[in-house]
Write an enzyme that holds these catalytic residues in place. Structure first.
Site, PDB file in Angstrom:
ATOM      1  N   ARG A  97       0.876  -1.187   0.000  1.00 48.57           N
ATOM      2  CA  ARG A  97       0.000   0.000   0.000  1.00 48.57           C
ATOM      3  C   ARG A  97       0.901   1.220   0.000  1.00 48.57           C
ATOM      4  O   ARG A  97       1.684   1.428   0.945  1.00 48.57           O
ATOM      5  CB  ARG A  97      -0.907   0.003   1.228  1.00 48.57           C
ATOM      6  CG  ARG A  97      -1.601   1.343   1.446  1.00 48.57           C
ATOM      7  CD  ARG A  97      -2.699   1.265   2.474  1.00 48.57           C
ATOM      8  NE  ARG A  97      -3.819   0.507   1.935  1.00 48.57           N
ATOM      9  CZ  ARG A  97      -5.006   0.396   2.549  1.00 48.57           C
ATOM     10  NH1 ARG A  97      -5.222   1.004   3.699  1.00 48.57           N
ATOM     11  NH2 ARG A  97      -5.979  -0.303   2.003  1.00 48.57           N
ATOM     12  N   CYS A 150     -16.368   1.067   0.888  1.00 39.99           N
ATOM     13  CA  CYS A 150     -15.162   0.274   1.172  1.00 39.99           C
ATOM     14  C   CYS A 150     -14.689   0.445   2.607  1.00 39.99           C
ATOM     15  O   CYS A 150     -13.880  -0.350   3.080  1.00 39.99           O
ATOM     16  CB  CYS A 150     -14.054   0.646   0.188  1.00 39.99           C
ATOM     17  SG  CYS A 150     -13.554   2.372   0.273  1.00 39.99           S
ATOM     18  N   ARG A 153     -12.902  -9.252   1.444  1.00 39.38           N
ATOM     19  CA  ARG A 153     -11.506  -8.906   1.139  1.00 39.38           C
ATOM     20  C   ARG A 153     -10.625 -10.149   1.290  1.00 39.38           C
ATOM     21  O   ARG A 153      -9.758 -10.420   0.469  1.00 39.38           O
ATOM     22  CB  ARG A 153     -11.010  -7.797   2.089  1.00 39.38           C
ATOM     23  CG  ARG A 153     -11.665  -6.431   1.885  1.00 39.38           C
ATOM     24  CD  ARG A 153     -11.260  -5.794   0.576  1.00 39.38           C
ATOM     25  NE  ARG A 153      -9.818  -5.645   0.473  1.00 39.38           N
ATOM     26  CZ  ARG A 153      -9.106  -4.649   1.005  1.00 39.38           C
ATOM     27  NH1 ARG A 153      -9.716  -3.680   1.657  1.00 39.38           N
ATOM     28  NH2 ARG A 153      -7.793  -4.583   0.848  1.00 39.38           N
TER      29      ARG A 153
HETATM   30  N1  NVA Z   1     -10.267   6.404  -1.240  1.00 36.47           N
HETATM   31  C1  NVA Z   1      -9.921   5.927   0.083  1.00 36.47           C
HETATM   32  C2  NVA Z   1     -10.059   4.450   0.180  1.00 36.47           C
HETATM   33  C3  NVA Z   1      -9.826   3.882   1.550  1.00 36.47           C
HETATM   34  C4  NVA Z   1      -9.882   2.383   1.615  1.00 36.47           C
HETATM   35  C5  NVA Z   1      -8.505   6.349   0.408  1.00 36.47           C
HETATM   36  O1  NVA Z   1      -7.628   6.246  -0.459  1.00 36.47           O
HETATM   37  O2  NVA Z   1      -8.253   6.785   1.534  1.00 36.47           O
END
Ligand code: NVA
Length: 329
Positions: free
Chosen positions: A120, A283, A311
């Site tokens: 991430r 989400c 998920r």
């Molecule tokens: N658009 C949000 C999604 C979080 C899962 C973010 O990038 O913070």
């Protein structure tokens, strides 16, 4: 690499010549056939969570987080364990990827320790550099541009609720230029959905993304359109989706965003303009009273907790799909 493969024999995976290392960096890395197969596998793994062990050894999966996480870390860690593997958490701040050492060098090091790298991070280009130099599959666990693991969980959830995907209409309300807007366009088009993105001026997805989705949709029978009017977007929709108005990394823009996003809030009244059996998706994390009303997200047609659970099943299927190519040898 010499990995154990016997446990894969029980999975419904056709064998053939190896094509090279697979990665899952963005939603359209899965063709329509690949996506359908991964979703089928996710459903199988949900029914029998402990039967498939492609990570037996245990083989290590590195999970790196440069941004905050709850669902992604928890679902990957649990899923990797269920597949017989070892989840190795790498603290992005401690590693200082791209600061203390280059992405390329981190990739070369982690590729010698782990069978898969889950990351991430911020720019998509960082993930691409990781994939180029790691020598092992790389998975996008959210970037500024895409959140493809979330979309697989969401498609699995819709399929569970509606029995099918192709031909359904999804309305995404909110920041269409964020990772979730882009991923809905690409993954939704791949699944043959009719995807409507409804955003305030200045927050629509880029034209290139809409064009890419429309090109995919041309082959799947779906469609991908921008619809600035939130009422027109939700009219007749089977699925109404939203996301935070302020994605991670955009915290400085909270005030100007609050000025323009109000009409795109999934209020109970707006949700009532969708089909009577429409489902509400998010989400998470959610901000009740901002992008979605408590009455909707906590109501009977909300499927957000199924999304969160799915998920794990969807990511297990992705890991299996990635490893099947590695293990062809
Ligand atoms: N658009 C949000 C999604 C979080 C899962 C973010 O990038 O913070």
């Amino acid at each position: 690499m010499n990995h154990p493969t016997a446990s894969l024999a029980s999975l419904p995976i056709p064998r053939g010549p190896r094509k090279g290392t697979r990665h899952f960096l963005r939603d359209d890395d899965l063709s329509p056939a690949d996506q359908a197969r991964v979703l089928d596998l996710a459903a199988d793994l949900k029914r029998a969570p402990y039967d498939a062990k492609p990570l037996a050894g245990p083989r290590t999966v590195a999970m790196i987080f440069d941004k905050q996480t709850l669902r992604t870390q928890a679902s990957f860690a649990a899923g990797i364990a269920e597949l017989g593997g070892h989840p190795m958490l790498v603290d992005g701040a401690l590693a200082g990827i791209g600061v203390r050492e280059s992405v390329d060098d981190v990739a070369r090091v982690l590729g010698r320790q782990a069978s898969v790298i889950v990351w991430r991070t911020f720019e998509q280009s960082r993930l691409e550099a990781m994939a180029e130099h790691s020598g092992v599959p790389v998975v996008n666990a959210l970037t500024d541009e895409f959140h493809p693991c979330q979309l697989l969980a969401d498609l699995l959830t819709i399929r569970e609720q509606k029995g099918e995907l192709a031909g359904l209409t999804v309305a995404f309300l909110g920041d269409g230029a964020c990772n979730m807007g882009n991923s809905w366009l690409l993954a939704g088009a791949t699944a043959g959905l009719h995807v409507r993105i409804s955003s305030p001026e200045g927050y629509a997805p880029g034209a290139a993304m809409v064009d890419a989705a429309a090109a995919i949709a041309a082959g799947t029978g779906g469609s991908a359109v921008l619809e600035a009017d939130p009422h027109a977007a939700v009219a007749g929709a089977d699925v109404v989706v939203t996301d935070t108005w302020i994605s991670m990394g955009k915290e400085d823009e909270a005030a100007p965003r609050a000025q323009v996003f109000g009409p795109y809030s999934v209020s109970a009244a707006l949700f009532a303009e969708a089909k009577p059996d429409a489902i509400a998706m998010h989400c998470l994390p959610a901000y009740r009273g901002k992008e979605i009303d408590a009455e909707v997200i906590d109501g009977p047609r909300s499927v957000v907790w199924d999304e969160a659970e799915n998920r794990r099943h969807a990511q297990k299927a992705v890991l299996t799909w990635l490893l099947e190519e590695e293990d062809r040898g």
